[in-house]
Design a protein around this motif. Structure first.
Motif: not given
Length: 360
Positions: A262-272, A346-350, A340-342, A201-204
């Protein structure tokens, strides 16, 4: 079997009164100090359980089986950094000879906690680990007079269709009939099991859904919250001689909701991308036919069956009378949510190391 000589473990149970230790979270003294044999401590839940046991003042001995990538650890008797404060023994619990070693046979423990599970889910590995290894441990514990066996099982054994589910159920039956005090814990989905699509998802790329993404739901539980529940079974008599389904806090969530969040956290439009369950059926069918001729294909067929199972069955308590999964009947424990984990990931905390359990 190579032994970490930081202490000399004793296996046999004693009738000594438990010591009072300080609880750093709640304050004051709590009843504890048991000597505990922990199985499966190389997994993420096992490591969390080791930490929880040590934090509660228990004396912990871990019997570890090296993974294929960690064979050098056995030769060097090295202690994983995550297992600080415990005694480490190396050996394959499914080998009866391991249990005849003086370091185990002549030692004493008050309880056994097992987080051990098959790494692949293949029939051979499942029956070797989920059943045989546990039977060996149970027999050794019975012979030594151990009082309590805490077993990490899985909620999916309610509707057993797969080899590892039947293997787990077979040992559950052995444990219940053993006469030993038992606590069989059946958790719902793990955070690491629901982290596999984060990178794509991070990769689009689109979030993959089976069917409409609402075929299943679960109440995921974190490693730390599950570890807290497992260790709590030692002291909480209401959890003794019980089968204990357990989920994390909050309502049940579907794969569609996981993707949307996940998409909301990343600020991306949902794609499924929706994958028909029939495609998985076809894959299972082809691999099953090939498996009759090629052993490796048979294992892949079982992995495909596992994937299909998790794509179509909810990880909630099953109401057999109503023939449905029941969110309300699925208990909750802890404070950490998957969302919370997501947010942390997403912030890169692993993200969790899915390792050899990635198929799940």
């Amino acid at each position: 079997m190579t032994i970490d000589e930081t202490s000399s473990p004793e296996w046999r149970s004693t009738n000594h009164a438990p010591l009072a230790v300080h609880d750093p979270v709640k304050g004051g003294a709590v009843t504890a100090s048991m000597r505990v044999l922990l199985l499966g401590a190389t997994g993420t839940i096992g490591m969390a359980t080791a930490r929880a046991l040590v934090q509660r003042g228990h004396q912990v001995v871990c019997l570890l089986r090296p993974s294929r990538r960690d064979q050098n650890l056995q030769a060097n008797a090295a202690r994983p950094d995550s297992l600080t404060g415990v005694t480490v023994l190396w050996g394959d619990a499914s080998d009866p000879e391991v249990w005849s070693q003086p370091s185990l046979k002549q030692a004493r423990f008050d309880a056994v906690v097992s987080c051990m599970a098959s790494r692949t889910g293949s029939p051979q590995d499942a029956w070797r680990v989920d059943h045989q290894a546990h039977v060996c441990a149970l027999k050794a514990a019975q012979a030594a007079g151990v009082r309590h066996f805490v077993q990490l099982s899985a909620i999916c054994v309610q509707k057993p269709l797969l080899a590892f589910q039947h293997a787990k159920l077979a040992f559950e039956k052995n444990l219940i009939e053993s006469g030993m005090t038992y606590s069989i814990v059946r958790p719902t989905a793990f955070f690491k099991s629901l982290s596999g699509q984060l990178d794509r998802v991070k990769k689009g790329k689109p979030f993959l859904l089976f069917g409409d993404g609402q075929l299943t739901a679960c109440k995921p539980i974190s490693d730390d919250d599950l570890a807290d529940f497992l260790v709590g079974c030692l002291d909480d008599v209401s959890r003794h001689n019980q089968i204990l389904p357990i989920g994390g806090p909050g309502p049940a969530i579907t794969p569609l909701e996981q993707g949307e969040h996940l998409f909301a956290l990343l600020g991306m439009p949902p794609r499924f991308k929706r994958v028909p369950v029939g495609l998985m059926d076809a894959i299972v069918g082809v691999l099953s036919v090939l498996g009759k001729l090629i052993p490796a294909a048979a294992d892949k067929a079982e992995l495909a069956r596992i994937g299909r199972y998790y794509a179509t069955e909810s990880m909630l308590v099953w109401d057999a009378a109503a023939q449905r999964y029941d969110e309300q009947a699925t208990p909750s424990h802890g404070s950490q949510t998957l969302f919370d984990a997501y947010a942390r990931w997403v912030k890169g905390e692993g993200a969790p190391d899915r390792g050899e359990h990635a198929v799940f």
